[in-house]
Design an enzyme around this catalytic site. Structure first.
Site, PDB file in Angstrom:
ATOM      1  N   GLU A  76      42.909  46.786  41.307  1.00 42.27           N
ATOM      2  CA  GLU A  76      43.948  45.746  41.767  1.00 42.27           C
ATOM      3  C   GLU A  76      43.301  45.241  43.118  1.00 42.27           C
ATOM      4  O   GLU A  76      43.478  43.994  43.147  1.00 42.27           O
ATOM      5  CB  GLU A  76      45.249  46.393  41.913  1.00 42.27           C
ATOM      6  CG  GLU A  76      46.334  45.384  42.511  1.00 42.27           C
ATOM      7  CD  GLU A  76      46.586  44.359  41.300  1.00 42.27           C
ATOM      8  OE1 GLU A  76      46.406  44.910  40.094  1.00 42.27           O
ATOM      9  OE2 GLU A  76      47.247  43.265  41.347  1.00 42.27           O
ATOM     10  N   ASP A  77      42.635  46.087  44.264  1.00 44.08           N
ATOM     11  CA  ASP A  77      42.346  45.576  45.275  1.00 44.08           C
ATOM     12  C   ASP A  77      40.877  45.516  45.672  1.00 44.08           C
ATOM     13  O   ASP A  77      40.637  45.071  46.905  1.00 44.08           O
ATOM     14  CB  ASP A  77      42.982  46.496  46.597  1.00 44.08           C
ATOM     15  CG  ASP A  77      44.802  46.389  46.356  1.00 44.08           C
ATOM     16  OD1 ASP A  77      45.023  45.070  45.813  1.00 44.08           O
ATOM     17  OD2 ASP A  77      45.124  47.249  46.851  1.00 44.08           O
TER      18      ASP A  77
END
Ligand code: MN
Length: 715
Positions: A76-77
């Site tokens: 996700e990051d």
């Protein structure tokens, strides 16, 4: 801040001998990937995955799960892909990371209770591996513990989501400790005033409460020891949000909360649990109606315990919970307590089943108030199969398994369904009959002039969509029939010089009634469907015009032409002269066979053989059945298809054709295939009636080398 070494210590204590290489690599990977990032609190980002893994370690979960927690934000990051995670850490860890990433991308968008419920169910339905939920809950717990760092708007959204979605999921998975902490953290942000008020009320009583708990605890411990029952006794003050809820629900003051203070007795066996209950009731007076036996009847989330409320030494009521060590673990950790690996790799079969079962219970639970009701559902509806999908705006649409975009469109609105021409799923165009999956984001494309198709009936799974499509088709057919009926009667009127405008409304209604129609439009529609002959109706409307009426007039055939209905003159419908009748293609009945009529929608009456499988299995609907007979000795021919299995020899085909012409039948078509020393002959003949057919079959069977003769039907 938790250090990696703290986690290692916890795993070594709870799972001695476990290989920690995977976990260490996951930590180093996470550290490297997140190295440039900071949390809003200013801490290095890696502190977050470390805390998450720590929560999971406290739940005594396995290293795969902990590695998943350590890596849960890398896709996700950071630029890392899920493929990379799979290569480096294997499919199991990748599945956990992928699942958590997928769930995290869903934004809960409505505080409507039904929608919240759908979200909860969807999250549970989406995960293939329960560890995904456990990691997500641990992630949420740490985010809630550090929520102050967020801007206030986001803080509220996350707190609301935690209260509405994640705390209830923790509850349904039986994770009492997780649920309690999530609720109190969310409560603090959602209603700071109420939170402070309850907190103050509890704090002001805390000293007294703790002294009191200490006193009764000592007394219970002494008695248990005296009677030789092994027991661990703990005192606890009820959680703030739980107290607040009780105050709200029951409109009472904090001093009236019976279970504000509770004593928990954890013993070894079920037998000793009941003995302990006896001791408690001998020591203090029980409050009537407050004894609950969740050991005999566990809660749907598997919680087991004995509960009672007693009046304490100074008239202070308090609750006592009694359970075994195992029940206690289940109550605190829920599903996580059952999370044991046989060889460190595979989930024990029993636990897998338990979760499958649990998930079912979870889904049923919220609908059931009455346990009797609950049990009957348990028997009837063992596998409620549903699919949770989204609108582009994030509303959850629940469909049956294998539901299609058409079901989805009708679930949104009838008009959206009626005009739907296409669908996009997760941004890609799909066919209207494709099956939707959990988490699919579905966008329906509509066009104002588009209309439902009969094919759709075979694609939909919801009765709502089916009913709406049928309704639309019936309406369209009726509109068409009405239009045709009106035109036909106008044509007849012109022909006979009748001015329809001069026929009074009263006369129209009278004639309509005579034909069993409730309104004049039904009369027109009846003409259009071919049920009534237009000329006959006109004769009744204008008796003075002296219209000659003959049976089976040409006008009826006009109807047939327009609607594509044929009428077989060899069949009579009992009591009706002019209904459209045709022989069903599936069983192709011939004169002399026992037949029944079946009223179709808009296509007249289908005549089936009485032993046609379609009539018996599908079409049997008493109301639509109608008696039909073969008409008098009129002569007509029906094509009948036969298949013969014969020896593969020269002259066979000639023998067959001559046998057929010997019984006065024409061959419309004949084809032979050979192979494996046999021949298959397909022949279509003109047949008068059953007797004729039987004669032909018996002649064919007499031919040497004919093994089998069968009539071909389609069903
Ligand atoms: Mn996270």
């Amino acid at each position: 801040m938790v250090e990696f070494a703290d986690i290692v210590r916890k795993v070594e204590a709870s799972r001695p001998g476990e290989d920690l290489t995977l976990l260490r690599r996951a930590y180093e990977f996470s550290l490297a990937e997140h190295r440039t990032q900071k949390r809003l609190s200013g801490e290095p980002f890696v502190s977050h995955p470390l805390e998450v893994a720590n929560v999971l370690a406290e739940m005594k979960l396995d290293v795969v799960c902990l590695a998943g927690g350590m890596l849960h934000d890398v896709v996700e990051d950071t630029p890392t892909t899920i493929e990379r995670v799979r290569q480096e850490f294997g499919p199991e860890v990748a599945r956990i990371v992928e699942g958590v990433t997928k769930i995290s991308r869903i934004e809960f968008s409505s505080s409507e209770e039904q929608q919240a419920e759908n979200f909860r169910k969807m999250l549970l339905a989406m995960v293939e591996d329960i560890r995904v939920v456990l990691v997500k809950l641990a992630d949420r717990l740490h985010n809630m513990r550090t929520l102050e760092a967020l801007p206030s708007e986001k803080r509220l959204r996350v707190a609301r989501e935690t209260m509405d979605i994640y705390a209830p999921i923790a509850h349904r998975l039986g994770m009492g400790k997780m649920r309690g902490e999530l609720e109190d953290l969310a409560f603090r942000h959602l209603d700071p005033e109420a939170f402070e008020e309850v907190k103050k009320a509890v704090e002001s009583r805390r000293k007294l409460s703790e002294e009191f708990l200490h006193e009764v605890r000592a007394e219970v411990e002494a008695k248990m020891k005296q009677l030789g029952i092994p027991a661990r006794v703990e005192g606890r003050i009820k959680r703030l949000y739980s107290i607040y809820n009780k105050l709200q629900r029951q409109k009472i003051s904090i001093d009236q909360v019976y279970d504000l203070l509770a004593l928990r007795i954890v013993t070894d066996t079920v037998k000793n649990s009941y003995s302990a209950l006896g001791i408690i009731h001998n020591t203090w007076r029980p409050v009537p109606g407050r004894i609950k036996d969740f050991i005999a009847i566990p809660r749907p989330n598997l919680y087991q315990s004995l509960h009672t409320s007693v009046i304490g030494p100074h008239g202070q009521p308090f609750e006592v919970q009694i359970r075994t060590e195992e029940m206690h673990r289940t109550a605190e950790e829920g599903i996580a307590a059952h999370w044991k690996y046989k060889d460190g790799r595979r989930l024990a079969q029993q636990d897998e089943e338990r979760f499958a079962w649990l998930r079912q219970l979870v889904e049923w639970q919220q609908e059931m108030r009455d346990p009797g009701d609950f049990l009957s559902t348990l028997r009837i509806d063992l596998y409620p199969e549903e699919v949770y999908t989204f609108t582009p705006k994030g509303k959850v649409i629940v469909l049956p398994r294998d539901g299609t975009p058409i079901d989805f469109a009708y679930a949104i609105h009838t008009e959206v369904g009626n005009h739907c021409v296409g669908a996009k799923v997760n941004g890609r165009i799909v066919r209207l009959n494709s099956k939707l999956k959990n988490g699919d984001i579905v966008e329906i494309v509509t066009k104002a002039d588009h209309q439902p198709s009969r094919d759709w009936l075979g694609w939909v799974r919801t009765s709502r969509a089916r009913d709406k499509i049928k309704h639309w088709i019936n309406l369209a057919q009726r509109r068409q029939a009405l239009e045709i009926g009106r035109k036909l009667i106008e044509k007849e009127a012109r022909k006979y010089g009748v001015t329809l405008k001069r026929v009074s409304e009263v006369d129209f209604q009278r004639v309509a009634r005579e034909y069993g129609a409730t309104q004049v439009d039904d009369l027109y529609a009846g003409i259009g469907y071919g049920k009534f002959a237009a000329r006959q109706v006109l004769a009744n409307l204008a008796p003075a015009a002296k219209i000659e009426v003959e049976k089976g007039s040409k006008l009826t055939s006009a109807v047939k032409r327009v609607l594509g209905i044929s009428r077989d003159p060899a069949i009579e419908v009992h009591g009706h002269d002019d209904l459209m009748v045709y022989r069903a293609k599936c069983c192709n009945p011939i004169r002399g066979e026992e037949v029944i009529g079946y009223i179709t929608r808009g296509k007249g009456i289908a005549v089936h053989s009485k032993n046609c499988a379609n009539v018996q299995n599908l079409l049997y609907d008493a109301e639509r059945r109608i008696e039909v007979l073969w008409a008098g000795p009129k002569y007509s021919l029906y094509p009948v298809a036969l298949t013969l299995v014969t020896e593969d020899r020269q002259g066979m085909l000639a023998d067959v054709t001559s046998a057929i012409s010997g019984v006065n039948s024409n061959i419309q078509n004949i084809e032979a295939r050979t192979g494996d020393n046999r021949a298959l002959i397909d022949v279509t003949l003109d047949i008068v009636d059953v007797a004729h057919l039987e004669k032909i079959v018996s002649q064919l069977k007499k031919i040497e080398g004919v093994y089998q003769v069968e009539r071909v039907t389609r069903s």
